[in-house]
Design a protein around this motif. Structure first.
Motif, short mmCIF file in Angstrom:
data_model
loop_
_atom_site.label_atom_id
_atom_site.label_comp_id
_atom_site.label_asym_id
_atom_site.label_seq_id
_atom_site.Cartn_x
_atom_site.Cartn_y
_atom_site.Cartn_z
N HIS A 8 17.40 -5.18 -1.98
CA HIS A 8 16.76 -5.08 -3.29
C HIS A 8 17.33 -6.14 -4.23
CE1 HIS A 8 14.67 -1.72 -1.98
NE2 HIS A 8 15.42 -0.74 -2.44
N PRO A 45 7.51 -9.74 0.80
CA PRO A 45 6.94 -8.47 1.29
C PRO A 45 8.00 -7.38 1.36
CG PRO A 45 7.28 -9.99 3.11
CD PRO A 45 7.73 -10.72 1.86
N PHE A 51 -9.35 -4.67 -10.67
CA PHE A 51 -8.75 -3.41 -10.22
C PHE A 51 -7.36 -3.29 -10.84
CE2 PHE A 51 -5.66 -1.48 -7.31
CZ PHE A 51 -6.13 -0.18 -7.35
N LEU A 67 -4.58 5.58 -12.50
CA LEU A 67 -5.03 4.46 -11.65
C LEU A 67 -6.53 4.59 -11.35
CD1 LEU A 67 -4.17 1.90 -10.26
CD2 LEU A 67 -3.53 3.21 -8.25
N ILE A 118 11.63 -3.44 -12.69
CA ILE A 118 11.10 -4.81 -12.79
C ILE A 118 10.93 -5.17 -14.27
CG2 ILE A 118 9.08 -6.30 -12.29
CD1 ILE A 118 10.51 -5.56 -9.69
N GLU A 133 3.40 11.63 -7.32
CA GLU A 133 2.77 10.87 -6.25
C GLU A 133 3.52 11.15 -4.95
OE1 GLU A 133 3.35 6.56 -5.89
OE2 GLU A 133 1.20 6.37 -5.53
P1 NAD Z 1 8.65 0.24 -3.82
O1 NAD Z 1 8.55 0.25 -5.29
O2 NAD Z 1 9.74 0.99 -3.17
O3 NAD Z 1 8.78 -1.27 -3.28
C1 NAD Z 1 7.83 -2.25 -3.62
C2 NAD Z 1 8.46 -3.62 -3.44
O4 NAD Z 1 9.51 -3.80 -4.39
C3 NAD Z 1 9.09 -3.86 -2.05
O5 NAD Z 1 8.84 -5.18 -1.65
C4 NAD Z 1 10.58 -3.65 -2.34
O6 NAD Z 1 11.40 -4.34 -1.43
C5 NAD Z 1 10.70 -4.22 -3.73
N1 NAD Z 1 11.82 -3.70 -4.54
C6 NAD Z 1 12.41 -2.49 -4.45
N2 NAD Z 1 13.40 -2.39 -5.40
C7 NAD Z 1 13.39 -3.56 -6.08
C8 NAD Z 1 14.15 -4.07 -7.17
N3 NAD Z 1 15.13 -3.35 -7.75
N4 NAD Z 1 13.88 -5.30 -7.63
C9 NAD Z 1 12.89 -6.04 -7.07
N5 NAD Z 1 12.15 -5.62 -6.03
C10 NAD Z 1 12.39 -4.39 -5.54
O7 NAD Z 1 7.21 0.71 -3.28
P2 NAD Z 1 6.77 0.95 -1.77
O8 NAD Z 1 7.40 2.21 -1.28
O9 NAD Z 1 6.92 -0.30 -0.99
O10 NAD Z 1 5.19 1.16 -1.95
C11 NAD Z 1 4.62 2.37 -2.32
C12 NAD Z 1 4.27 2.37 -3.80
O11 NAD Z 1 3.41 1.27 -4.10
C13 NAD Z 1 3.48 3.60 -4.19
O12 NAD Z 1 3.99 4.11 -5.40
C14 NAD Z 1 2.06 3.07 -4.39
O13 NAD Z 1 1.28 3.84 -5.26
C15 NAD Z 1 2.32 1.70 -4.90
N6 NAD Z 1 1.14 0.84 -4.72
C16 NAD Z 1 0.40 0.50 -5.81
C17 NAD Z 1 -0.76 -0.26 -5.67
C18 NAD Z 1 -1.62 -0.61 -6.85
O14 NAD Z 1 -2.43 -1.53 -6.74
N7 NAD Z 1 -1.49 0.06 -7.98
C19 NAD Z 1 -1.13 -0.72 -4.39
C20 NAD Z 1 -0.34 -0.37 -3.30
C21 NAD Z 1 0.81 0.41 -3.48
#
Ligand code: NAD
Length: 497
Positions: free
Chosen positions: A213, A180, A455, A417, A240, A389
């Motif tokens: 990270h 998470p 979805f 999306l 990723i 966004e």
């Molecule tokens: P984020 O990309 O900052 O982080 C997401 C996850 O990735 C976290 O668990 C984080 O710890 C991990 N992470 C960060 N850097 C990483 C790396 N270098 N390698 C591996 N893991 C890493 O996103 P956030 O701020 O947590 O969430 C918001 C974003 O999520 C928004 O852009 C939102 O649109 C998106 N989102 C998309 C959906 C969908 O279904 N399309 C659903 C919910 C949220």
């Protein structure tokens, strides 16, 4: 008097474990700014142990060979545990994320339980399809689990996102390591405490919280992980993709959005105003599917805006823990700064702020991460508030006068999306829906998700699907088994040399 905070530990190979370096990070309540729990901060070694556990469980525990029905029993048990503890879980999710208690009680917790139950009751046999190849060859397609699946989720819907990934991954016979977000791990780590009670074989599900990270990236890079199912920002999604390419891993990417909410003059105005408010202000706008661009037809512009702004100004902003609250805080002070920067940028670029845009000044809201729901009009689609966004409660209103113009503006985005169309003319609604370049369109409603329906997005909103048959099949790979029944073998094969 000092009271000690509850600590949440890792779930590695069937055991609840203290992190190897005994480090914890703080879980902060966005409504008050107070630390309310401590969460295990896993190291690279902890992540390595979880991956090794998941690998061993996949390769030697017999989990992938179990029938769908037998695996389903474990998911149904998890759903029951979530329902038994629903009240506590709803409060934890509210304390950790700032989602209103109304939302966590009536949406997040029941939705997570339903998803586990839905996939747990699946009666669909995996594979077994026969392909119509010429006789006497027999060709069968099997759907097999991919292997060890790394799941990485964001902070905005921790429990639901965890359920959407864990349930289909496990029912198809994979083993899982889930990580998470450090901004919202508590409800998922609570779930981790119950996995033993659900009786899942050791190593089948591992849950690792970490503030690093690098530790998260290890899940993507590790050669023993076969697939990564990622939900998060487009920026991290790119990273990723890059990291996964080293070992040519299968990935699914559920990323960001800038979804158009198109309101035609022939809509039911009151319904469309209500839907528009939910589309942008639910969860304080922190939704991937937020209808953050309102495309509003000229003919009803003034009447619609009057109603929209009046109702927005009437929101009760307050602590997420109160049932009276309509609109809680944002996830963190840092995220609020990020959203405020966009608001400043919107003003600089010439958009008109018609409501919100400020930090509420009431004494009782001082310590939380609150921000007023914000509406800009006079926006054109080239402004940064229409293109990027924001992931917060900021609505950009853009006028249009023809169907073609609405479709053109809607599609003029890097993201793809979701979208929404409000009109009583269903022929028009379906025609517009087909012309929109995105993964989901809602007509005269917003934000319904169904376990039965896929979805996901296109363009820079990512690829792959969650839920539905398509979402389930993401967690499988295809194997074809071909048997040639020609007596004595086929001459072109058996007698070629
Ligand atoms: P984020 O990309 O900052 O982080 C997401 C996850 O990735 C976290 O668990 C984080 O710890 C991990 N992470 C960060 N850097 C990483 C790396 N270098 N390698 C591996 N893991 C890493 O996103 P956030 O701020 O947590 O969430 C918001 C974003 O999520 C928004 O852009 C939102 O649109 C998106 N989102 C998309 C959906 C969908 O279904 N399309 C659903 C919910 C949220």
């Amino acid at each position: 008097m000092m009271t000690s905070l509850e600590k949440y530990n890792l779930l590695i190979d069937g055991k609840t474990q203290v992190p190897s370096r005994e480090k914890y990070f703080d879980a902060v309540n966005p409504s008050t700014g107070e630390v309310f729990a401590q969460v295990a901060d896993a190291s690279q070694e902890d992540m390595g142990s979880a991956i090794t556990g998941a690998r061993r469980a996949f390769d030697t525990s017999g989990w992938p060979q179990l029938g769908v029905k037998e695996r389903g029993q474990y998911l149904i048990k998890i759903a029951q545990l979530i329902r038994q503890e629903a009240k506590d879980l709803a409060l934890l999710e509210c304390l950790d994320t700032g989602k209103t208690i109304k939302q966590t009680t009536f949406i997040d917790v029941p939705t997570a339980a339903d998803t586990f139950e839905y996939f747990g009751q699946l009666s669909w046999p995996l594979g077994g399809c026969v392909n119509p190849v010429p006789d006497p060859v027999e060709s069968k397609t099997l759907r097999e689990p991919v292997g060890v699946v790394g799941c990485i989720i964001p902070w905005n819907y921790p429990l639901i996102m965890a359920a959407w990934k864990i349930a289909p991954a496990l029912i198809t016979g994979n083993t899982v390591v889930l990580k998470p977000s450090p901004l919202a791990s508590v409800s998922v780590m609570k779930l981790a405490q119950w996995i033993k009670a659900a009786g899942l074989p050791e190593g089948v599900l591992n849950i690792i919280s970490s503030s690093s990270h690098e530790v998260s990236a290890e899940l993507v890079k590790h050669p023993a992980v076969d697939m990564v199912s990622f939900t998060g920002s487009t920026r991290t999604g790119r990273e990723i993709m890059r990291l996964a390419s080293e070992s040519v891993k299968k990935i699914t990417l559920e990323l960001g959005g800038k979804s158009p909410n198109i309101v035609f003059a022939d809509c039911d105005l009151q319904t469309a105003v209500g839907g528009t408010l939910s589309a942008i202000f639910m969860n304080q706008g922190q939704m991937c599917t937020a209808g953050s661009r309102l495309l509003l037809e000229d003919k009803i512009y003034d009447a619609f805006m009057r109603e929209l702004v009046t109702r927005t100004k009437n929101f009760k902003i307050g602590p997420a823990m109160s049932y009276e609250t309509d609109f809680g805080p944002l996830i963190s002070s840092e995220h609020r700064k990020h959203v405020l920067n966009f608001i400043e940028q919107g003003v600089k670029e010439g958009a008109r702020l018609v409501c919100g845009g400020r930090i509420p000044q009431e004494e009782e809201l001082r310590r939380g991460f609150y921000l007023e729901p914000t509406i800009f009009e006079g926006v054109h689609n080239g402004m940064s508030i229409a293109r990027e966004e924001i992931f917060g409660p900021v609505l950009s209103v853009i006028r249009f006068s023809t169907v073609d113009e609405a479709v053109k503006i809607a599609n003029d985005s890097e993201y793809g999306l979701a979208a929404c169309v409000w009109t009583k003319d269903l022929n028009k609604a379906h025609d517009v829906s087909r012309r929109l370049r995105c993964g989901n369109v809602w007509i005269n409603t917003y934000g319904g998700f169904y376990n039965e329906a896929p979805f996901g997005g296109c363009k820079q909103s990512g690829f792959g699907r969650e839920l539905g048959l398509e979402g389930l099949l993401e967690y499988t790979h295809t194997k074809q088994i071909c048997t040639d029944l020609t007596p004595g073998g086929k001459p072109l094969v058996s007698a070629w040399f």
